[in-house]
Design an enzyme around this catalytic site. Structure first.
Site, PDB file in Angstrom:
ATOM      1  N   PRO A 328       0.853  -1.186   0.000  1.00 31.60           N
ATOM      2  CA  PRO A 328       0.000   0.000   0.000  1.00 31.60           C
ATOM      3  C   PRO A 328       0.889   1.236   0.000  1.00 31.60           C
ATOM      4  CG  PRO A 328      -0.013  -1.039   2.180  1.00 31.60           C
ATOM      5  CD  PRO A 328       0.792  -1.925   1.278  1.00 31.60           C
ATOM      6  N   LEU A 329       0.624   2.150  -0.910  1.00 27.53           N
ATOM      7  CA  LEU A 329       1.497   3.313  -1.069  1.00 27.53           C
ATOM      8  C   LEU A 329       0.651   4.560  -1.276  1.00 27.53           C
ATOM      9  CD1 LEU A 329       3.963   1.627  -3.580  1.00 27.53           C
ATOM     10  CD2 LEU A 329       4.609   2.392  -1.285  1.00 27.53           C
ATOM     11  N   CYS A 435       1.802   3.264  10.024  1.00 24.08           N
ATOM     12  CA  CYS A 435       1.967   4.604   9.459  1.00 24.08           C
ATOM     13  C   CYS A 435       2.718   5.499  10.449  1.00 24.08           C
ATOM     14  CB  CYS A 435       0.619   5.211   9.111  1.00 24.08           C
ATOM     15  SG  CYS A 435       0.774   6.868   8.430  1.00 24.08           S
ATOM     16  N   LYS A 475      -0.997  -4.721   9.031  1.00 22.32           N
ATOM     17  CA  LYS A 475       0.368  -4.405   8.595  1.00 22.32           C
ATOM     18  C   LYS A 475       1.044  -3.646   9.729  1.00 22.32           C
ATOM     19  CE  LYS A 475       3.031  -2.300   4.838  1.00 22.32           C
ATOM     20  NZ  LYS A 475       3.321  -0.874   5.112  1.00 22.32           N
ATOM     21  N   ARG A 598       8.857   0.655  -2.483  1.00 26.24           N
ATOM     22  CA  ARG A 598       9.587   1.596  -3.336  1.00 26.24           C
ATOM     23  C   ARG A 598      10.223   0.911  -4.538  1.00 26.24           C
ATOM     24  NH1 ARG A 598      13.655   3.263   0.626  1.00 26.24           N
ATOM     25  NH2 ARG A 598      13.192   1.116   1.201  1.00 26.24           N
TER      26      ARG A 598
END
Ligand SMILES: Cc1cc2nc3c(=O)[nH]c(=O)nc-3n(C[C@H](O)[C@H](O)[C@H](O)COP(=O)(O)O)c2cc1C
Ligand SMILES: [Zn+2]
Ligand SMILES: [Zn+2]
Length: 733
Positions: A328-329, A435, A475, A598
């Site tokens: 997830p980005l 996050c 996550k 990335r």
């Protein structure tokens, strides 16, 4: 989301902190001199050498000295003398790209030389300009034939244009000539949801003459290209922006409106939350008594009341060697980008992170993040392995999961109920517990959950209770601080539940955990800790066995309600940059699969490398073709009118802010390539390759113009992560 971080940090991370990976032996070096070289034949990837962390420390130091974190570009491609190489090597700030401010962004503190440093890192208050036609075309005529307008709601007061001919002449810029002047949306789907506003409309309109001699402009369609199943159910009316061929999980405006007016009931959640409040109180009392006086401790089990509802049977999922996962980005992981990755072999995808509360309030922006492309709602690749296959039905599985975050159980739980009710195509609902962004963390969501294990457990338990057949996953990171790693304890809790209650309440129902091998504190410049991930993977294996025996002995077996019949999948994440990394982690760290973040933005064909099991040296032309695809997919998802096109341009530039970092392996002295290696200033094997490596966003705009036409005069773009090299260029230019 822009960070509000104000924390002061050391000004500079030492260069040595850059991840260093072992160089391949000279005998395995491949010859890549002659451009273009589409593919590099590499030995299949196993058996793998030790991972960096498994090596003795001294050896790691040696490697570090050898590489010093700088990409080993062959001398003939360097544009500076060897003595300058280290100086020009780009330092990128992925922390800023993720939404955190860089160490000295706020302070602008004076450097050693006394000069005031320019703030570095994330650019705040990013603006992209306003993109609109010179004169607005009224919705009442935007998609209809010239002589059949719909009723204009605003009547006489409407100040938009209703005359299509006038609009085409003066209201907007002339049609674009890119894509040969043909509408890329219409070419694929046989119709164009941008209607008269499409900047390629000449390619799908005509003038017809009626019997009375009147000439009418109409939009054309090609029925042979229209796939009925890809046409969403939302009508092409008010929210025509919402109705795009091939786009799924589109929620009708009426539902969002009802949510915003609190007209939607969350029956299951309400029932469960009532029970949970009582149960939490019971657990609290139990917990305190136990501490004070073991003997008097009333048994939680004796007073335990079963929750008023049982979770539905969950759809089984699968993570394995053949299913590389796209991370997830936020910003980067938008629908067109994910579509590109799926096409290149990503088997599992996640939405960008949405915030629970705005979802519950029906906010459009967060619901828009939940959309999936057609290619994401097909099953992931899967090779049957025996045992598991009995219950797993690949045909029912799909690639796309959504990710949310919340700071309170009620938000997480109601969000899960709402999402599973209104989104028909959901593989999983993933709870973000990693996050690092200050705004999220300080609110108690994201990585703050790493320090709130019982809250986290209540969230997962409750979400799983109300999410219907959709499994719930989490996550996480290794912990919040480097000196206090909490993931092992968390993983245990997610697999089995808190030690003192698991015997009565059973496992929380977490179908999978992804562990990013960093702490919240840790910057991207430091390597992810795969040995820690491996330790957790081993624990998960043992928990899965425990979980099975728990079920057999202690509780009334309720296997149906346990995800995957009691097996929790475990996915590792961090710094995966090639098939070599990928298989190394699957084989040596014992994770079921690896999530790529990335690495996929810099090199989307990493998924192709994984399926091919070899490095692929893409030529500049091939890489440009990915840029073109992104542009096309962007217009399909967001529209080919002025607004959609420049929205596409904005996200294309975000993509290029990572994509330019790929250093073609043909230019490297030796392999493997490493994501954290900083490339010194270099030129490519041809002009296009040099252009694609540019760190200057003005060049990125140029690249966007190849496929999206000229950027409007008021178009602005500020890269999220400024690098020092980029600033040099800016200063020079
Ligand atoms: C630009 C950017 C945006 C990200 N957005 C999210 C996000 O929305 N949700 C999430 O769980 N992780 C997010 N992450 C973290 C990644 O999912 C991933 O855990 C991290 O980048 C490490 O993997 P990598 O080394 O392969 O990049 C983001 C990372 C970056 C660089
Ligand atoms: Zn009107
Ligand atoms: Zn069009």
């Amino acid at each position: 989301m822009e960070s509000q971080e104000t924390a002061k940090r050391p000004i500079e991370e030492p260069v040595d902190a850059v991840a260093v990976q072992d160089a391949e032996p000279a005998t395995k070096r491949v010859k890549l001199d002659d451009a273009p070289v589409p593919q590099v034949q590499e030995e299949p990837s196993q058996p793998q050498p030790q991972t960096e962390d498994e090596k003795p420390k001294e050896q790691r130091q040696d490697d570090r000295d050898k590489r010093r974190g700088i990409a080993p570009i062959k001398a003939e491609y360097l544009v500076v003398p060897p003595s300058q190489v280290a100086k020009t090597a780009e330092v990128v700030d992925d922390d800023a790209a993720e939404g955190r401010t860089a160490p000295d962004a706020e302070t602008g503190a004076a450097g050693k030389d006394g000069k005031k440093k320019r703030p570095k890192g994330q650019n705040k208050e990013r603006e992209f300009g306003i993109f609109a036609d010179a004169q607005r075309l009224c919705n009442s005529v935007a998609w209809t034939p010239e002589f059949s307008p719909r009723n204009c709601k605003h009547g006489d007061r409407c100040n938009a244009l209703h005359d299509i001919r006038k609009y085409l002449k003066e209201g907007r810029r002339p049609d674009l000539q890119v894509f040969g002047g043909k509408c890329p949306v219409w070419e694929t789907h046989g119709k164009c949801s941008s209607g008269w506003r499409c900047l390629f409309v000449e390619s799908h309109m005509k003038e017809v003459e009626h019997e009375d001699g009147r000439k009418e402009l109409i939009l054309t369609e090609d029925p042979s290209r229209i796939k009925p199943e890809t046409t969403p159910s939302v009508p092409l009316e008010e929210e025509s922006m919402d109705a795009r061929a091939g786009v799924y999980n589109v929620v009708a405006p009426a539902i969002k409106l009802a949510l915003s007016r609190k007209k939607i009931q969350h029956e299951k959640s309400d029932q469960y939350l009532k029970w949970m409040a009582k149960d939490s109180e019971l657990a609290r009392i139990h917990y305190h008594k136990q501490k004070d006086d073991d003997d008097v401790a009333k048994d939680y089990a004796a007073q335990y009341v079963e929750p008023p509802l049982k979770p539905s049977e969950k759809r089984r999922i699968y993570f394995g060697r053949e299913t590389p996962v796209l991370a997830p980005l936020t910003t980067q992981g938008n629908l067109p980008f994910r579509r590109l990755c799926v096409e290149l072999g990503a088997e599992i995808t996640y939405s960008e992170m949405a915030l629970g509360l705005p979802l519950l309030q029906g906010q459009k922006a967060d619901w828009t993040l939940m959309r999936a492309h057609e290619s994401e709602i097909t099953p992931p690749r899967y090779t049957p392995t025996g045992l598991l296959d009995l219950a797993y039905d690949n045909a029912k599985d799909l690639k796309f999961g959504v990710q949310i975050t919340a700071n309170a159980p009620w938000i997480a739980i109601k969000s899960a109920e709402t999402l599973s009710r209104y989104l028909p195509h959901l593989r999983v609902i993933d709870l973000n517990c990693g996050c690092p962004i200050d705004m999220v963390y300080k609110s108690g969501a994201g990585s703050a959950l790493l320090d709130a294990p019982s809250k986290l457990e209540r969230m997962i338990r409750g979400m799983s209770m109300v999410s219907g057949e959709v499994p719930v996953t989490a996550k996480i990171r290794m912990g919040i601080r480097d000196d206090r790693l909490t993931a092992q304890k968390l993983v245990e809790r997610l697999a089995l539940g808190a030690p003192d209650i698991r015997a009565v309440s059973g496992a929380p129902g977490c179908a999978a955990v992804t562990l990013h091998g960093r702490t919240r504190q840790q910057r991207y410049t430091k390597a992810a800790d795969w040995s820690y991930i491996a330790e957790c993977a081993a624990l998960v294996k043992s928990f899965n066995e425990t979980s099975n025996s728990l079920q057999d002995t202690i509780r009334e077996a309720d296997e149906r309600s346990l995800p995957n019949g009691g097996r929790m999948y475990f996915v590792g994440n961090g710094d995966c940059y090639s098939h070599v990394d990928y298989f190394n982690h699957v084989d040596n760290a014992g994770v079921d699969s690896v999530m790529v973040g990335r690495g996929a933005i810099i090199k989307p064909w990493i998924f192709e490398e994984i399926s091919a099991g070899q490095y692929l040296d893409k030529s500049a032309t091939e890489r440009l073709a990915y840029v073109q695809k992104f542009a096309k997919y962007g217009m399909e998802a967001w529209g080919s009118d002025e607004l959609g096109l420049n929205y596409t341009r904005r996200f294309l530039l975000e993509f290029l802010s990572f994509f330019h970092r790929y250093v073609p392996i043909g230019l490297l002295e030796y392999l493997p390539p490493a994501m954290n290696d900083r490339p010194p200033a270099y030129k490519g094997r041809n002009e296009l390759e040099t252009l694609l490596a540019s760190k200057n966003y003005l060049d990125w705009i140029k690249i966007s113009e190849m496929f999206l036409g000229p950027a409007p005069p008021n178009f602005k773009f500020q890269p999220k992560h400024k690098s020092n090299a980029y600033e040099n260029i800016e200063a020079e230019g």
